[in-house]
Each structure stands twice: as C-alpha cells, then as structure tokens.
Write a protein that holds these residues in place. Structure first.
Motif, PDB file in Angstrom:
ATOM      1  N   TYR A 103       0.860  -1.193   0.000  1.00 35.68           N
ATOM      2  CA  TYR A 103       0.000   0.000   0.000  1.00 35.68           C
ATOM      3  C   TYR A 103       0.896   1.243   0.000  1.00 35.68           C
ATOM      4  O   TYR A 103       1.285   1.739   1.058  1.00 35.68           O
ATOM      5  N   ASN A 104       1.215   1.725  -1.209  1.00 38.00           N
ATOM      6  CA  ASN A 104       2.188   2.826  -1.315  1.00 38.00           C
ATOM      7  C   ASN A 104       1.665   4.140  -0.719  1.00 38.00           C
ATOM      8  O   ASN A 104       2.445   5.031  -0.408  1.00 38.00           O
ATOM      9  N   ARG A 105       0.331   4.267  -0.541  1.00 39.90           N
ATOM     10  CA  ARG A 105      -0.191   5.511   0.050  1.00 39.90           C
ATOM     11  C   ARG A 105       0.288   5.706   1.489  1.00 39.90           C
ATOM     12  O   ARG A 105       0.341   6.828   1.975  1.00 39.90           O
ATOM     13  N   ARG A 106       0.631   4.648   2.169  1.00 32.66           N
ATOM     14  CA  ARG A 106       1.189   4.776   3.525  1.00 32.66           C
ATOM     15  C   ARG A 106       2.477   5.618   3.509  1.00 32.66           C
ATOM     16  O   ARG A 106       2.887   6.131   4.539  1.00 32.66           O
ATOM     17  N   PHE A 107       3.101   5.700   2.333  1.00 31.94           N
ATOM     18  CA  PHE A 107       4.372   6.413   2.215  1.00 31.94           C
ATOM     19  C   PHE A 107       4.235   7.728   1.460  1.00 31.94           C
ATOM     20  O   PHE A 107       5.226   8.340   1.104  1.00 31.94           O
ATOM     21  N   PHE A 108       2.996   8.162   1.225  1.00 31.60           N
ATOM     22  CA  PHE A 108       2.787   9.493   0.628  1.00 31.60           C
ATOM     23  C   PHE A 108       3.282  10.553   1.613  1.00 31.60           C
ATOM     24  O   PHE A 108       3.032  10.446   2.816  1.00 31.60           O
ATOM     25  N   ASP A 109       3.945  11.593   1.092  1.00 28.42           N
ATOM     26  CA  ASP A 109       4.362  12.710   1.951  1.00 28.42           C
ATOM     27  C   ASP A 109       3.146  13.335   2.627  1.00 28.42           C
ATOM     28  O   ASP A 109       3.220  13.784   3.775  1.00 28.42           O
ATOM     29  N   PRO A 125      -9.823  26.090   3.008  1.00 31.57           N
ATOM     30  CA  PRO A 125      -8.664  25.258   3.320  1.00 31.57           C
ATOM     31  C   PRO A 125      -7.392  25.778   2.653  1.00 31.57           C
ATOM     32  O   PRO A 125      -7.450  26.291   1.530  1.00 31.57           O
ATOM     33  N   ALA A 126      -6.276  25.667   3.357  1.00 32.59           N
ATOM     34  CA  ALA A 126      -4.986  26.093   2.801  1.00 32.59           C
ATOM     35  C   ALA A 126      -4.157  24.849   2.507  1.00 32.59           C
ATOM     36  O   ALA A 126      -4.140  23.903   3.304  1.00 32.59           O
ATOM     37  N   GLU A 127      -3.469  24.849   1.359  1.00 33.35           N
ATOM     38  CA  GLU A 127      -2.645  23.689   1.026  1.00 33.35           C
ATOM     39  C   GLU A 127      -1.389  23.668   1.892  1.00 33.35           C
ATOM     40  O   GLU A 127      -0.744  24.694   2.109  1.00 33.35           O
ATOM     41  N   VAL A 128      -1.064  22.502   2.412  1.00 28.98           N
ATOM     42  CA  VAL A 128       0.127  22.329   3.250  1.00 28.98           C
ATOM     43  C   VAL A 128       1.305  22.008   2.344  1.00 28.98           C
ATOM     44  O   VAL A 128       1.216  21.148   1.462  1.00 28.98           O
ATOM     45  N   ASP A 129       2.422  22.703   2.543  1.00 29.38           N
ATOM     46  CA  ASP A 129       3.614  22.490   1.705  1.00 29.38           C
ATOM     47  C   ASP A 129       4.259  21.147   2.051  1.00 29.38           C
ATOM     48  O   ASP A 129       4.584  20.888   3.208  1.00 29.38           O
ATOM     49  N   LEU A 130       4.445  20.306   1.039  1.00 33.67           N
ATOM     50  CA  LEU A 130       5.026  18.975   1.257  1.00 33.67           C
ATOM     51  C   LEU A 130       6.416  18.844   0.638  1.00 33.67           C
ATOM     52  O   LEU A 130       6.968  17.755   0.571  1.00 33.67           O
TER      53      LEU A 130
END
Length: 319
Positions: free
Chosen positions: A128-134, A268-273
């Motif tokens: 499950y690669n989404r577990r490693f999404f920033d 909502p404000a986008e969080v910088d990743l």
C-alpha cells in the motif's frame, strides 16, 4: 538468462506488467540489482525494451527449479495469481516478501498466506504505497501535534463506467473494493485505527460488481475515532479522507495533497510537502526502500491485512 545468474541476486521482481515496471524504476533509482521473472513473452518483451535487461521467462516455478530462492521478493503479478506465487516463494525459503495490494482475492486467500508466513517465519507485507505518501506522513505529524483525531470521514467512489471497460479477470472486478478501493480503507486504518464497531448499508448493483454500487456506513475505531464513509459507484466523486482534530480539519483529497482548514475558517490552505521525486510512482520509492532496509514499522503486515479485509469485505457487501 542462464541459471547461474539467478542465484547471484538476492532480490527477485516477479511479474513484468505495468506495476512491475513502476517497481523497476524505483529499484533502478535506489541502485539495487534485481532479477525479473515473468510468465508471458509479451510483457517480458515490453519490459526488456524499457529497461534493457534480460527477463527470465517461464514463470516462478521454473526459476525456483534452477536456483535457490532469493532473500527478498517483490510480487507484482495479477491479483488472481498473488496467492499461488507467494506460497511457492515461502515453500522455497524466501523470507522477505513485498506483495502487491490487496495480497489476494479475498480474506480466505490472505488467511492462507498469513498462516503460511507464520509457519515459514517469513516477513510478508502488502504494497500500500499511500502509507508512504508525503501527504499522509505529514498528516500524521500534525495529528500528533494536535493531540489525535477526534472524528473522520472518507469516500471511496470509483469511476464505474471506466472500470466496466477494464480488461481485468471477472473475479478481480467483482471484488473491486478489495482490488482497488482498499487503498483508501488502508490509509484510513493507518491514521485512525481499525473499526471496532461499524454500521453498514449497501445498495444498488453494477453488471461487473453485483455486490453493490452505493456504500454507506459509520462507526468507531479502536482509537475511539468516530467515523463515517460513503461511496457511489454509479455517480460522480473520487477518493478522499477528512480528519478532524481539536485544532483543524485535515483534507486528503486528492490523497497526494494535504489541505488544512482551521477552526472558524471556510477556506482550506494547502500544506507544503516539498517536492516529490519526479518520474516515480508516488510513495513507492520510500516503501521499497523501507522494505529492503527491513524497516517495517509503516508497512501493512499480512496478519494485519487479514483482520482488515474481513471488515472491508463486509463494507463492500461481499458474503
């Protein structure tokens, strides 16, 4: 490729389809040597033309007849083949296996793999690669800062008319909530805990998914997070997770991005990743790197998946 070349490599990539190619791009970026094993000639030829490497044809069993098992294997074959390939690897002595999601067609298949892994004393994890999404890693750190998630909701709407046209085996489509939507369920469980109490409603049907087309429910997780979910595969919509803390609402929609909505605000404000690594499937590099370094803390074990799949199956209306 000759038999003596196989045992030199402690990492085998089983499969040569599109997802196996994504893994190969990541392994190349990590400068990790690997052997590719495929059944069919078509996918093998395509793979060879993209990566300029020899693909061992004839399938896994043939490879295991001429070589000892590797220490690590990434299994990226079609869902209906995952169980048999994994059992062959375990029987031959492979101890570390990264298994493409969802790990098997249903919870019975996962159960068989899970028992076999315990018996073989092997590490098996679901890809499950989404577990490693920033975005998800960042959401976790904000949740910690805020003192935990108090409630949540998620959506796993799929594009029904598009999926109807896909050339997957019938049994894979009939279990599409496990085959595909379980990416969302898994990310929710990672962030909020496994549901301990859940009310489920399922209605409608699709030709390719007779179990249902509209899914709705609510409950509470082991972490005491109240949640609700919704999906309508005969309408519009997409995947998404909203997490409510005492300080803000965190929105993962699309799941590659993170937005924060503070209390008393409408916008909502986008969080910088930062900047993800271009050209690689999102989250896959970190996942494969963790697997090869045996840093399994973020990964979904096959035992965990067996428990989770029982719940996912009920949510999707599978008997």
């Amino acid at each position: 490729m000759h038999s003596h070349n196989l045992s030199v490599h402690d990492l085998w990539l089983i499969g040569a389809g599109p997802m196996a190619q994504e893994y190969a791009h990541v392994l190349t970026a990590l400068r990790r040597e690997f052997i590719v094993i495929a059944r069919g000639d078509n996918s093998a030829q395509k793979f060879e033309s993209v990566f300029g490497v020899n693909v061992v044809r004839g399938g896994l069993r043939l490879a295991l007849n001429i070589s000892p098992a590797p220490n690590y294997a990434i299994v990226s074959v079609s869902i209906d083949q995952l169980k048999n390939v994994t059992l062959d690897l375990l029987e031959s002595g492979c101890k570390n296996i990264l298994l493409e999601k969802p790990g098997g067609l249903d919870e019975e298949e996962i159960g068989v793999i899970s028992k076999a892994a315990v018996f073989a004393d092997a590490n098996i994890f679901i890809g499950y690669n989404r577990r490693f999404f920033d975005s998800i890693i960042k959401a976790e750190s904000i949740i910690k800062e805020d003192g935990g998630v108090t409630s949540a909701r998620f959506q796993f709407t799929e594009f029904g008319s598009k999926i109807a046209l896909l050339k997957h085996p019938k049994q894979v489509k009939e279990r599409w909530a496990l085959s595909n939507s379980s990416h969302v369920f898994d990310a929710f469980v990672l962030l909020c805990g496994r549901p301990k109490k859940i009310n489920i409603e399922v209605s409608g049907r699709l030709d390719w998914h007779p179990a249902g087309s509209i899914f709705c429910g609510s409950g509470i997780t082991e972490n005491s997070v109240l949640f609700s979910y919704h999906a309508n595969w005969s309408s519009g919509g997409s995947w998404g997770i909203e997490l409510f803390t005492q300080k803000r609402c965190l929105i993962l929609k699309p799941m590659e991005k993170l937005f924060a909505l503070s209390t008393n605000s409408f916008y909502p404000a986008e969080v910088d990743l930062g900047h993800p690594r271009q050209g690689l499937k999102y989250g896959l590099l970190k996942q494969v790197d963790a697997f090869l370094k045996k840093d399994f803390s973020r990964m979904c074990s096959v035992e965990e998946q067996e428990k989770n799949m029982r719940i996912y199956s009920k949510m999707a209306g599978y008997r």
